[in-house]
Scaffold this active site. Structure first.
Site, PDB file in Angstrom:
ATOM      1  N   SER A  30      17.585 -47.205 -23.867  1.00 32.47           N
ATOM      2  CA  SER A  30      16.494 -46.610 -24.630  1.00 32.47           C
ATOM      3  C   SER A  30      15.921 -47.592 -25.646  1.00 32.47           C
ATOM      4  CB  SER A  30      16.994 -45.318 -25.296  1.00 32.47           C
ATOM      5  OG  SER A  30      15.943 -44.560 -25.807  1.00 32.47           O
TER       6      SER A  30
ATOM      7  N   ASP B  54       9.355 -46.406 -26.610  1.00 32.37           N
ATOM      8  CA  ASP B  54      10.570 -47.195 -26.672  1.00 32.37           C
ATOM      9  C   ASP B  54      10.856 -47.744 -25.274  1.00 32.37           C
ATOM     10  OD1 ASP B  54      11.125 -44.700 -25.623  1.00 32.37           O
ATOM     11  OD2 ASP B  54      13.162 -44.635 -26.402  1.00 32.37           O
TER      12      ASP B  54
ATOM     13  N   ASP C 211      12.655 -46.992 -22.707  1.00 31.20           N
ATOM     14  CA  ASP C 211      12.641 -46.159 -21.504  1.00 31.20           C
ATOM     15  C   ASP C 211      11.591 -45.067 -21.564  1.00 31.20           C
ATOM     16  OD1 ASP C 211      13.916 -44.544 -23.366  1.00 31.20           O
ATOM     17  OD2 ASP C 211      15.351 -43.731 -21.934  1.00 31.20           O
TER      18      ASP C 211
ATOM     19  N   ASP D  81      11.005 -42.424 -23.304  1.00 28.98           N
ATOM     20  CA  ASP D  81      11.214 -40.995 -23.562  1.00 28.98           C
ATOM     21  C   ASP D  81      10.784 -40.633 -24.973  1.00 28.98           C
ATOM     22  OD1 ASP D  81      13.321 -42.199 -24.906  1.00 28.98           O
ATOM     23  OD2 ASP D  81      14.892 -40.994 -23.976  1.00 28.98           O
TER      24      ASP D  81
END
Length: 446
Positions: A102, A241, A243, A245
């Site tokens: 992440s 960010d 990833d 999400d």
């Protein structure tokens, strides 16, 4: 040894704590647990990753582990975490694996698991996987070995989903947006999703090389997107960010719009369309008091969950609610996604701007954030500190001083011997003074 699974999967320094051997073991155990739950067919797993260098190694290990345990693998390549969750549900897969840390620095990595439907695993399932981690067992041979194939249209499937779930029929023509892709998993897909919705897009930090993910960019470092918004005279900036999400935003004049403010904007939009179930929003205990006050004034109830998007998701599912999230920019719209989706959030935010004709600054002004101070205090035993009478007394005294103008929250860290002291008050000086007083008391407990 502590629990292997944290609030967001298994994380650690890649090739040191999170090794290929561990990744393979987790994959084998996960496939076995799933096979035992449904023996009617061979398990199918979707595997995706963010572009950090160690992801290539861990993807190979996880894929080999799944196939060796008899699961068929659909390798989706570099994709945002919410895309993997979506594909698990859309393809009817039994398991999803996202290899990503992440917003963490490049040397870290993680393994996130999704159950059928694209939902995060229940604690009981994670415990079952951990219990089977190094348990010997027979392996399939011959035709029973899992097969691996590339899911070449994974990105297009996700973009098609976003077209319907994001801005929908609302054209974003006329909006100029800067998107900071954090050199991460959404470097190609996020700008493309916004362009297809009609926006003019300036993409920055959209050239991942495996080493530059989250490196002074993205949602944890907003200076770059803020500067680019001003340089290009954009209507707003979006920061993801690694990833994707998460989603944070920046107004045309460079002011940060955090997850709490985005939730406030979207909650009002949903309520206006009659889609905010029970006029309720789910936030965490760390959300700013300003969010609670703004929603109270609007007649919207705020339910609080523990910190971590999985706890927000649990509360959303338990009550059937339509919106929840965190100050960090993790927002969940359960009607359209089973986990936090930063690209979906950004599309919804821009659609609100397009429908109302209002600037982001104007929309976000519905919530006035109270100054918030967070102090991390290192302690010997966080449980002892939490139970100490002098700490309880100090908190009670601070709460009396603040009254209904602020609040105090002491929260032990889930992973370290730290106590986090959070204070909100009408002024930063008052928040800092009370925060420092409480931190001193916490530090004095032995």
């Amino acid at each position: 040894m502590g629990r292997l699974f944290g609030t967001d999967g298994v994380r650690g320094l890649a090739n040191a704590e999170l090794t290929p051997e561990l990744g393979m073991s987790v994959a084998v155990a996960a496939a076995r647990v799933l096979a035992e739950r449904d023996r009617s067919h061979r398990p199918v797993a979707v595997v995706g990753r963010d572009p950090r260098a160690s992801g290539e190694m861990l993807e190979a290990a996880v894929t080999a582990g799944l196939a060796s345990a008899g699961a068929d693998v659909l390798r989706a390549g570099v994709l945002p975490t919410p895309a993997v969750a979506y594909l698990v549900g859309e393809l009817g897969a039994d398991l999803g694996v996202m290899i990503s840390a992440s917003h963490n620095p490049m040397p870290d990595n993680g393994i996130k698991l999704f159950a059928e439907g694209g939902h995060k695993l229940a604690d009981t399932v994670e415990d079952a996987i951990e219990a089977r981690l190094y348990e010997p067992g027979s392996r399939p041979v011959g035709a029973e070995v899992g097969r691996v194939r590339d899911l070449v249209d994974a990105g297009e499937r996700y973009l098609g989903h976003l077209r319907l779930a994001g801005a929908g029929e609302t054209p974003l023509a006329g909006l100029r947006v800067v998107v900071d892709c954090a050199n991460g998993a959404a470097a190609e897909l996020a700008p493309e999703a916004y362009r297809r919705a009609g926006a003019e897009v300036i993409a920055i930090h959209a050239a991942p090389d495996g080493l530059n993910i989250n490196d002074h960019c993205g949602s944890t470092y907003l200076d770059e997107v803020t500067g680019a918004v001003r340089e290009h005279r954009a209507d707003l900036g979006i920061a993801h960010d690694g990833d994707a999400d998460r989603c944070l935003a920046v107004t045309a004049d460079g002011a940060t719009v955090d997850g709490d403010q985005i939730m406030a904007v979207l909650a009002l939009a949903l309520r206006e369309r009659g889609e905010l179930v029970e006029d309720t929003l789910v936030a965490t205990v760390m959300s700013n008091l300003g969010l609670h006050l703004a929603m109270r004034d609007a007649g919207i109830t705020v339910r609080t969950a523990a910190v971590g998007d999985r706890y927000v998701l649990e509360e959303l599912r338990a009550g059937g609610f339509a919106l929840g999230g965190e100050q960090s920019g993790h927002l969940v719209l359960p009607a359209y996604a089973t986990t936090g989706d930063g690209v979906l959030t950004a599309l919804r935010l821009m659609a609100r701007m397009a429908v109302t004709g209002r600037t982001l600054a104007d929309l976000a002004s519905v919530m006035v954030a109270l100054p918030q101070v967070l102090i991390n205090v290192r302690v010997t035993d966080k449980a002892t500190v939490a139970a100490a009478a002098e700490v309880r007394d100090a908190v009670a005294k601070a709460e009396v001083e603040l009254g209904d103008r602020g609040r105090v929250l002491l929260r032990p860290s889930g992973t370290e011997q730290l106590v986090r002291v959070m204070v909100e008050a009408p002024t930063r000086d008052l928040a800092e003074r009370i925060g420092e007083q409480l931190a001193t008391v916490v530090a004095s407990v032995t």
